[in-house]
Scaffold this active site. Structure first.
Site, mmCIF file in Angstrom:
data_model
loop_
_atom_site.group_PDB
_atom_site.id
_atom_site.type_symbol
_atom_site.label_atom_id
_atom_site.label_comp_id
_atom_site.label_asym_id
_atom_site.label_seq_id
_atom_site.Cartn_x
_atom_site.Cartn_y
_atom_site.Cartn_z
ATOM 1 N N ASP A 186 106.660 144.454 63.270
ATOM 2 C CA ASP A 186 105.913 144.716 64.554
ATOM 3 C C ASP A 186 104.699 143.973 64.689
ATOM 4 O O ASP A 186 104.504 143.342 65.622
ATOM 5 C CB ASP A 186 105.644 146.175 64.776
ATOM 6 C CG ASP A 186 105.172 146.482 65.928
ATOM 7 O OD1 ASP A 186 105.932 146.430 66.993
ATOM 8 O OD2 ASP A 186 104.124 146.825 66.229
ATOM 9 N N THR A 187 103.922 144.118 63.761
ATOM 10 C CA THR A 187 102.795 143.083 63.563
ATOM 11 C C THR A 187 102.801 141.767 64.041
ATOM 12 O O THR A 187 102.279 141.075 64.945
ATOM 13 C CB THR A 187 101.911 143.295 62.462
ATOM 14 O OG1 THR A 187 101.285 144.654 62.261
ATOM 15 C CG2 THR A 187 100.604 142.266 62.466
ATOM 16 N N ASP A 245 109.453 159.099 69.513
ATOM 17 C CA ASP A 245 109.248 158.739 68.110
ATOM 18 C C ASP A 245 108.034 159.393 67.560
ATOM 19 O O ASP A 245 107.892 159.941 66.437
ATOM 20 C CB ASP A 245 109.647 157.450 67.620
ATOM 21 C CG ASP A 245 109.720 157.117 66.438
ATOM 22 O OD1 ASP A 245 110.499 157.829 65.762
ATOM 23 O OD2 ASP A 245 109.028 156.208 65.798
ATOM 24 N N ASP A 257 89.887 150.054 56.579
ATOM 25 C CA ASP A 257 91.256 151.172 56.368
ATOM 26 C C ASP A 257 90.599 152.043 55.194
ATOM 27 O O ASP A 257 89.707 151.778 54.638
ATOM 28 C CB ASP A 257 92.320 150.144 55.869
ATOM 29 C CG ASP A 257 93.447 150.880 56.286
ATOM 30 O OD1 ASP A 257 93.772 152.182 56.540
ATOM 31 O OD2 ASP A 257 94.468 150.203 56.521
ATOM 32 N N MET A 297 106.414 147.945 59.796
ATOM 33 C CA MET A 297 105.150 147.780 60.642
ATOM 34 C C MET A 297 104.654 146.377 60.646
ATOM 35 O O MET A 297 104.036 145.811 61.474
ATOM 36 C CB MET A 297 104.034 148.930 59.927
ATOM 37 C CG MET A 297 104.301 150.242 59.902
ATOM 38 S SD MET A 297 104.568 150.665 61.796
ATOM 39 C CE MET A 297 106.245 150.997 61.939
ATOM 40 N N HIS A 342 98.338 156.055 69.399
ATOM 41 C CA HIS A 342 99.690 156.741 69.700
ATOM 42 C C HIS A 342 100.083 157.697 68.418
ATOM 43 O O HIS A 342 100.812 158.548 68.752
ATOM 44 C CB HIS A 342 100.591 155.828 70.018
ATOM 45 C CG HIS A 342 101.345 155.027 68.707
ATOM 46 N ND1 HIS A 342 102.353 154.261 69.137
ATOM 47 C CD2 HIS A 342 100.811 154.914 67.639
ATOM 48 C CE1 HIS A 342 102.787 153.639 67.816
ATOM 49 N NE2 HIS A 342 101.773 153.952 67.078
ATOM 50 N N ILE A 374 97.488 152.612 66.974
ATOM 51 C CA ILE A 374 96.480 153.663 66.268
ATOM 52 C C ILE A 374 96.535 154.746 67.131
ATOM 53 O O ILE A 374 97.006 156.011 66.820
ATOM 54 C CB ILE A 374 94.931 153.096 66.055
ATOM 55 C CG1 ILE A 374 95.048 151.838 65.296
ATOM 56 C CG2 ILE A 374 94.319 154.320 65.398
ATOM 57 C CD1 ILE A 374 95.431 151.974 63.731
#
Length: 330
Positions: free
Chosen positions: A160-161, A287, A200, A157, A238, A236
């Site tokens: 990807d960020t 996925d 978060d 992750m 998805h 988020i």
């Protein structure tokens, strides 16, 4: 007499064989052996025997290494000139891109994290939590109970960020429109001249590192979101079904001033597109279906969510990433 088109049949068989064998596990092997990294450190073409001697494993079988290298050449990951097995010369191409995606490669092809794909046929019933069927529990519980897999997932992750943030830098107009405060929901980012807040769940915030000029607030995005000129949500929506997405977007709208906006960074599907990322985007949709029960959405599907949440308008910007940027205005 029936006439069989041998050429067409051979082409179809070749296509199926290529799908069966695929490239992903060979790519994973190359990463684990650090083939590209080893050649890059050498700084010049090297013989196959030299490469074998510098790999992070002992007793390398040169003939088997050569066969793996030969396949990597076919994948266009490696350039290699072979005059003989002992005198082979190898050099890497496009190494930087592969290295930047190593965490994603290792996570996506991990044996356990790939397990839900073996239950893809069962998802069509609509009643099957496929990740739970494959691994015995939801993805969120599984990650909380398996620290090593959670680390692998989090590194993917973060990878990807980094890729998305790099693409976002080229879309600076999204953030240079008078935005002074920004809340990053379930994530972390920073932009010059903008007061940033990470929002978060409490246990995530507790474990997140402190960063200069970035505030941290814990909470539940389904209940409330801190107010800001802009609310950023990367990957988020998805994760969730339509009803949950509408809940999240309503909380966003409540937190925004009249001139504010939600910045959604998510995959936008276009089934007719011939873009190089088109197949990847469709694979990402599967996925999500397997792992979280979520989905990637077309513009029409996203518009329905925004309309249901009460947003007045939106704008989509394409960028050099799998995802697009959707700015939604209250």
């Amino acid at each position: 007499m029936e006439v069989v088109n041998i050429v067409d049949d051979s082409e179809n068989q070749a296509k199926i064989w290529n799908i069966i064998y695929g490239d992903s596990l060979v790519l994973k092997c190359a990463v684990q052996l650090k083939i590209a990294e080893t050649i890059h450190k050498q700084g010049k073409p090297m013989s196959l025997s030299e490469l074998a001697s510098k790999l992070p494993i002992q007793l390398v079988n040169s003939e088997r290494l050569y066969r793996i290298m030969r396949y990597l050449v076919h994948m266009k990951m490696i350039n290699m000139e072979i005059s003989s097995l002992n005198g082979g010369i190898a050099k890497v191409t496009e190494k930087g891109r592969e290295e930047s995606m190593v965490p994603s490669i290792l996570a996506m092809i991990d044996k356990d994290l790939l397990a839900p794909w073996h239950h893809l046929d069962e998802v069509v019933t609509g009643n099957c939590n496929v990740f739970e069927k494959a691994l015995g529990k939801s993805i969120w519980v599984y990650m909380s109970e398996n620290p090593e897999k959670n680390r692998l997932f989090n590194e993917a992750m973060a990878c990807d960020t980094r890729l998305v943030t790099s693409a976002l830098v080229d879309c600076r107009s999204v953030f240079c429109d008078g935005t002074k405060t920004l809340v990053d929901v379930v994530g972390g980012t920073a932009f010059p001249n903008i007061e940033c807040t990470i929002f978060d769940l409490p246990h995530v915030i507790a474990e997140s590192p402190d960063m200069p000029n970035i505030a941290k607030i814990s909470g539940d995005m389904f209940k409330s979101i801190p107010s800001a000129d802009a609310i950023l949500m990367k990957n988020i929506l998805h994760d969730w079904d339509d009803d949950k997405c509408i809940e999240i977007l309503k909380r966003c709208k409540e937190a925004l001033p009249r001139e504010g906006k939600v910045i959604i960074v998510d995959v936008g599907l276009d089934v007719d597109s011939v873009h190089p990322y088109s197949k990847v985007r469709l694979a990402s949709d599967l996925d999500m279906m397997l792992n979280t029960g979520g989905k990637e959405r077309t513009e029409e599907e996203l518009k329905k969510l925004l309309d249901a949440a009460g947003f007045a308008s939106y704008k989509i910007t394409q960028m050099s990433a799998i995802q697009s940027v959707i700015e939604a205005y209250p």
